[in-house]
Design an enzyme around this catalytic site. Sequence first.
Site, PDB file in Angstrom:
ATOM      1  CD  GLN A 220     -19.552  11.414  64.350  1.00 18.09           C
ATOM      2  OE1 GLN A 220     -19.594  12.128  63.353  1.00 18.09           O
ATOM      3  NE2 GLN A 220     -18.995  10.205  64.331  1.00 18.09           N
TER       4      GLN A 220
ATOM      5  CD  GLU B 238      -9.062   8.944  70.675  1.00 20.87           C
ATOM      6  OE1 GLU B 238      -8.264   9.642  70.024  1.00 20.87           O
ATOM      7  OE2 GLU B 238      -9.975   8.260  70.183  1.00 20.87           O
TER       8      GLU B 238
ATOM      9  CG  ASP C  34     -15.992   6.015  65.413  1.00 23.56           C
ATOM     10  OD1 ASP C  34     -15.938   6.093  64.160  1.00 23.56           O
ATOM     11  OD2 ASP C  34     -16.430   6.923  66.136  1.00 23.56           O
TER      12      ASP C  34
ATOM     13  CB  CYS D 266     -16.081   9.142  58.419  1.00 25.46           C
ATOM     14  SG  CYS D 266     -14.310   9.119  58.763  1.00 25.46           S
TER      15      CYS D 266
END
Length: 597
Positions: A396, A456, A515, A542
Site C-alpha cells: 500500500q 498469492e 484483497d 480498491c
Amino acid sequence: LTHKKHIQTMRAVTTDALIVRRVLSKVSVPSTSAHKSSSLATTFCRAAHRASSSTSTSTNYEVDSVLELNCHSIASDGSGVCRLPDDRICLVTGATPDEHAKILVKITQVKKQVAFGVKVSRQNDERLTNYQQPFCAHFATCGGCSWQDVKYDRQLDLKRTMVVESFAKNGKLGMDAANALVEKTVGLKTNLPTKFRNKMTFAFGIDNSVEKGGSKIGLRPPKSHDVIIDVTSPNGCMLQSDSANEALKVISKSLRKAGKSLPPFDRKTGNGTLRSATFRENSNGKIDVEIESTSRDSAVKAGPLAEMMKETLAVANVKSVTHVQIDRVANLKKAGRGRKQSNVKSGRRPESNRKVKTTMIDDDEKDVGRESVIDDAWEVSLSRLKFRARPESFFQTNTAQAEVLVDTAVEALKPLFTQDTTKQKKIVLDLFSGVGVFGLTVAHKIPNISKVIGYEIVKEAVMDANENAIMNNLSDKCKFYVRDLTKPGPLEGLEDKDDVTSEDADSIIEAIIVDPARPGCSKDILREIRTLRPKRIVYISCNPDTQARDASILFGKEDDEKDGASSLPTYRLTSVKPCDMFPHALHVETVAVFDLF
C-alpha cells in the site's frame, strides 16, 4: 437496400440503449426521489431515440471543443455527470455536483450517446463554500490529482457517495439499503493532506529545451503517451516527501547535464534508454530509488547513467539506487482512424529483467551492523509489525491509511475468536495475500486464531510474506503459498475441503480475507469461497464497482440453478467502510464485511 438500412438503424438503436444502460449504472441519483431517477432515465432514452432516428436533430461536438456545462450529480467512478444541450450526458473528470455555476469543460471523446470531458475551469462564485485554491502549480496539467480544488471534508463526502452508488446499483441493494450500510469515509487527520505517498513512479520523456534528443523526468497526464510534465519546480510533487523530491531534482539536473547521451525510451519503437524512476520511502524516512532503462550492466559502471546514479545516491536520506534492465520492446501502436491520440497501448510491455540489476548502497547504510540486511527491499512498520517488500511485490502506498484498513479487518474478525467454545482449530484464509500484511496482523492481534494460510500469485511477494512471518515470530501459525486463484484446483496447505467444512472437523475455516486487484474476484473464486462456508468474509477493495458486483454474487442474486450455485450458502452485508488512500484523486478503498446468512 431499404431492408438493409432498416437493420442498420435497429442495430444503432440497440447499441444506443446499451450505452445508456451502462451510463445509468454510473449516474448518481438522489435517494430522496425515485421519480427523478425514472424521469432521468426517460430523458436519456428519448435522447437516444432522437439521435438514432434523426441525425439532423443531434448537435455535433468535436474533440477539444470547450463548452459551458452544469454538473448535477456524480458517477460511481468519481466523474461529474453533466448534461449537454441536446440532452446527452457528458462524464467530466474533476467536476462535482456542488458547482452550480457553469464550468468550462474540454471534450475529450464523443460517442453516440455519451461524451467524456475534463474540467478546465470554474466561474468564481462566493457561494461555492466547498472549494479552495489548488495548492500545486501543476494541478491543471500533470493529471496526478483531480480534486485539489475541492476541500478535503467534501472530498470524503463525495467518495462515500461513490461507494453508495456502487452498492446501490452493482450490488443491487437499492439506495436506501446502501446508504444505511456505508459508513463515513475515513480520511487523513488533516484539512490539507500532502506528502502522504510512500511510493511514486515518474516517467522519462523527450526534452528539446537544452539539447535535441535529451531527456526530462516528470508525470505523464492520463490518456497521454507523448507528454511529460516536469514537476520538479517550484516545490516538486506535493504528494511525496521532501527527500524524494530532492532526489527527483538531482535526477533532473543530471539529465540536463547528460543531454542526448541519455535519451528517453521510445514506447513506439523500443529505441532509447530511460523508461521510469520509482521512489519508495521506508518507515525510517530512507529512500530507495529504482531506475529502469535498456542500458546494459557496463553502463552502470561508467558513463552518464552511472554518474546520475551516484549523484542521486549522494542525496540525503537516499539509502539505495538500483538500475533494472528492460527489454527493447515497443508497447505502443498507431491508433485507428477517428482517435484523438496518434498512438495507443499495444498490450505488450517491456519486461523488467530483474536478474540483471545493479544496486548501489549508501556507505553510511553499510555500517549499521552485521545483523541487518541492506538491499533495495522496502521496509515499512505497520500495526507494530515490520514488513519487507521486494520491488516486485505490491505494498500500500499510503502507510497511515493502510493501518486503517488493517485495523478494520482486525476489528471485524475479533468477535469470532473472543470465546473459544469449541476444540476446533480455527483457520483464517488470506486470499491475494501479497506480502502478508492482513494475514500476519490478524494472527498477531487475535491470539485465538489457530492458523493463517495465504495465497498469492507473485512468487516474490510470497517469499516476502514467509520471511515477514519469521521476522515477526509468526511462522508457527502463518504460511503463504504461490497460487493463481483465477484457476481451479486444490489449495495447498489446506486439508480436504470436506474436513474443514463439516461440523465435527478438527479444523474449520472461520473467516476469509479477500484483497483482490481492481478487476475483483472471478465467479469461480466466489463460488469456492461460498463452498468453504466461512462465518465471515472481510473483502478489501480498491474498486467499489467490482466489489459491489461481487457482493451481489455473495448475496446469491446471480445464482443459476443449472450450475448448482443456488444450493450454495449466501451472505449478507453488515458494513462497508470507505478509506481515503489517495486524497485529491478519484479513488477510494473500501472494507466490506459479509456474514453467513
